[in-house]
Design a protein around this motif. Structure first.
Motif, short mmCIF file in Angstrom:
data_model
loop_
_atom_site.label_atom_id
_atom_site.label_comp_id
_atom_site.label_asym_id
_atom_site.label_seq_id
_atom_site.Cartn_x
_atom_site.Cartn_y
_atom_site.Cartn_z
N GLN A 391 -14.08 0.69 -13.62
CA GLN A 391 -13.58 1.06 -12.30
C GLN A 391 -12.12 1.47 -12.35
O GLN A 391 -11.69 2.38 -11.63
CB GLN A 391 -13.77 -0.12 -11.33
CG GLN A 391 -15.22 -0.41 -11.01
CD GLN A 391 -15.36 -1.56 -10.02
OE1 GLN A 391 -14.46 -2.37 -9.84
NE2 GLN A 391 -16.52 -1.64 -9.37
N LEU A 392 -11.34 0.80 -13.19
CA LEU A 392 -9.94 1.18 -13.33
C LEU A 392 -9.82 2.59 -13.91
O LEU A 392 -8.99 3.39 -13.45
CB LEU A 392 -9.21 0.18 -14.23
CG LEU A 392 -7.76 0.52 -14.57
CD1 LEU A 392 -6.91 0.65 -13.29
CD2 LEU A 392 -7.15 -0.52 -15.50
N TYR A 393 -10.68 2.89 -14.89
CA TYR A 393 -10.62 4.24 -15.48
C TYR A 393 -11.01 5.30 -14.44
O TYR A 393 -10.47 6.42 -14.45
CB TYR A 393 -11.53 4.33 -16.71
CG TYR A 393 -10.90 3.69 -17.93
CD1 TYR A 393 -9.69 4.16 -18.43
CD2 TYR A 393 -11.53 2.63 -18.58
CE1 TYR A 393 -9.11 3.58 -19.57
CE2 TYR A 393 -10.97 2.05 -19.71
CZ TYR A 393 -9.75 2.51 -20.19
OH TYR A 393 -9.18 1.94 -21.30
N ILE A 394 -11.90 4.97 -13.54
CA ILE A 394 -12.25 5.89 -12.45
C ILE A 394 -11.02 6.16 -11.59
O ILE A 394 -10.71 7.32 -11.23
CB ILE A 394 -13.38 5.32 -11.58
CG1 ILE A 394 -14.70 5.27 -12.35
CG2 ILE A 394 -13.54 6.13 -10.29
CD1 ILE A 394 -15.31 6.61 -12.64
N VAL A 395 -10.28 5.08 -11.22
CA VAL A 395 -9.07 5.21 -10.41
C VAL A 395 -8.04 6.07 -11.14
O VAL A 395 -7.43 6.99 -10.55
CB VAL A 395 -8.48 3.83 -10.07
CG1 VAL A 395 -7.08 3.97 -9.46
CG2 VAL A 395 -9.40 3.09 -9.12
N LEU A 396 -7.83 5.78 -12.42
CA LEU A 396 -6.85 6.54 -13.20
C LEU A 396 -7.26 8.01 -13.29
O LEU A 396 -6.43 8.92 -13.19
CB LEU A 396 -6.71 5.94 -14.60
CG LEU A 396 -6.05 4.55 -14.67
CD1 LEU A 396 -6.14 4.00 -16.09
CD2 LEU A 396 -4.60 4.63 -14.22
N GLY A 397 -8.55 8.23 -13.47
CA GLY A 397 -9.05 9.61 -13.57
C GLY A 397 -8.80 10.36 -12.28
O GLY A 397 -8.38 11.53 -12.28
N MET A 398 -9.06 9.71 -11.13
CA MET A 398 -8.84 10.36 -9.84
C MET A 398 -7.37 10.62 -9.58
O MET A 398 -6.99 11.69 -9.08
CB MET A 398 -9.41 9.47 -8.72
CG MET A 398 -10.94 9.37 -8.77
SD MET A 398 -11.61 8.12 -7.63
CE MET A 398 -11.27 8.90 -6.06
N ALA A 399 -6.49 9.65 -9.94
CA ALA A 399 -5.05 9.83 -9.75
C ALA A 399 -4.55 10.99 -10.60
O ALA A 399 -3.76 11.84 -10.13
CB ALA A 399 -4.31 8.54 -10.09
#
Length: 445
Positions: A391-399
């Motif tokens: 989930q953190l990688y999803i957030v980082l990817g979106m940012a």
């Protein structure tokens, strides 16, 4: 001296020698229990109780009265050895005393020994008064002495004998009042006979309430405890409602809130806990945090946040990672994100895990603060021990995608692909980012 003068003098003498012992407390329990009444009833009170009863007894003669008068004079000066000497002088001529005079002598002995705090000796002599038999004792003296002996047994913690003499007193006393039942209730309680104790304390409370009087706090305390032992929480709540009404104390608010909780009366529990909080009864960290959780559970998160914030400022709640996280959560639930973020950052810095930084990354992303989201995300990865790194990688990817850092974004989403729970979502974003990346290349041509 004529016999009328002797009789009047004796009346004054007996009134002055009536005993009044200090209060007696039962052992401490989970709730406050009853305190006993003063140890003796006066001769005048005994007469009032037995005014309808008369008994023909021998009269006091002048010689006996003089001996008792001498003992009284010494007692007035608190010269107890002299009082005992006068009584022993009287006792030396015991063969010449009638039963009534002997009873009065022993009664005075009992008073002197009580005054010297020699309670076992006092009991011995008061019992000698009773041993003179009905033919030598006025009803008032017998009734008063029975109660005195019972109460002295309270002082010496011989509750079995206290009950024995109280029961004898109950049989002969005319004016049994609420205090009498309350006293016997405590005696039964001390002996572990909770059923009889409850019956008596209920009678005491009922008598007061029928007269429009407020029951004594310690009576309600014993009543509450005995019902609690029976697991009768409804009755306990009813009694605590009286205690809150008549003797408002923070401790009673807390106990009533607990009973409401047992009875599944959640709204009442919340209101009573808030009353306890306002009254300053919640001082421990656990109590204050529970108050905050109740507010949060009742959809009043801002109140919960203020409880924690105040508790921390007063150093009653530790400013540790867990508590700061709870404070941040309360502000977040109250839609106070600007207040939530600093508390969550403080919590994250104190935590040995990266989860809180991971949450912060998501919050900053929602606020369209992409750089801050990346900063928090990198701190989370550095600390490690994250429950859902996907989930953190999803957030980082979106940012990164929002900042048009497509290569970094694709790298993040491909890391998220490693967890099947995020596989579908990550693929969708990869397709989107690759499309954006291609579109920008076409525009640049």
């Amino acid at each position: 001296m004529n016999m009328t003068t002797v009789t009047k003098g004796l009346s004054r003498l007996v009134l002055r020698t009536s005993v009044a012992l200090p209060l007696v407390l039962a052992p401490a329990v989970s709730v406050t229990v009853l305190e006993a009444v003063g140890v003796s009833t006066s001769f005048a009170q005994a007469e009032a109780q037995s005014e309808q009863k008369t008994r023909k007894t021998p009269s006091m003669r002048e010689s006996a009265f003089k001996h008792l008068g001498k003992a009284q004079e010494a007692a007035d000066a608190q010269n107890w050895p002299a009082a005992l000497a006068a009584l022993r002088e009287m006792e030396a001529g015991k063969d010449k005393l009638n039963g009534y005079e002997t009873a009065q002598m022993y009664y005075f002995y009992g008073f002197v020994y009580y005054s010297m705090e020699k309670y076992p000796q006092a009991i011995t002599y008061y019992k000698k008064v009773l041993a003179q038999g009905e033919q030598n004792l006025p009803v008032a003296l017998e009734v008063g002495t029975l109660l005195t002996v019972a109460q002295l047994y309270f002082v010496t913690e011989d509750y079995k004998q206290a009950v024995n003499y109280l029961n004898r007193w109950f049989k002969v006393a005319d004016n049994i009042n609420a205090d009498s039942y309350a006293l016997r209730a405590q005696a039964y309680y001390q002996l572990g006979d909770n059923n009889k104790a409850l019956a008596d304390i209920n009678q005491a409370v009922s008598m007061y309430e029928k007269e429009g009087k407020t029951p004594k706090e310690n009576w309600l305390g014993l009543q509450r405890f005995l019902y609690y032992e029976k697991n009768d929480y409804k009755q306990v709540a009813n009694i605590l409602e009286k205690l809150v009404k008549y003797y408002p104390k923070g401790e009673y608010y807390k106990q009533l809130a607990g009973m409401y909780g047992e009875l599944k009366r959640e709204d009442d529990m919340l209101h009573m806990m808030e009353a306890a909080y306002i009254a300053g009864a919640l001082q421990k960290e656990k109590e204050l945090l529970n108050m905050a959780y109740l507010f949060m559970g009742a959809e009043m998160p801002y109140k919960g946040a203020k409880v924690i914030d105040k508790g921390m400022s007063e150093k009653k709640i530790a400013r540790n990672s867990k508590n700061l996280e709870t404070l941040a959560q309360a502000y977040q639930m109250a839609q106070e994100l600007q207040k939530s973020i600093p508390e969550l950052e403080a919590a994250a810095s104190l935590s040995d895990k990266g989860d809180l930084y991971s949450r912060l990354a998501g919050i900053y992303l929602d606020l369209d603060k992409n750089k801050e989201a990346l900063d928090m995300g990198n701190k989370a990865l550095k600390k490690g021990d994250i429950k859902r790194p996907d989930q953190l990688y999803i957030v980082l990817g979106m940012a990164n995608a929002n900042l048009k850092k497509y290569d970094a974004s694709l790298k993040n989403f491909k890391k998220a692909l490693e967890d099947k729970r995020s596989e579908k979502f990550a693929k969708q974003w990869i397709t989107f980012v690759e499309g954006e990346q291609e579109r920008e290349k076409q525009l640049a041509m």
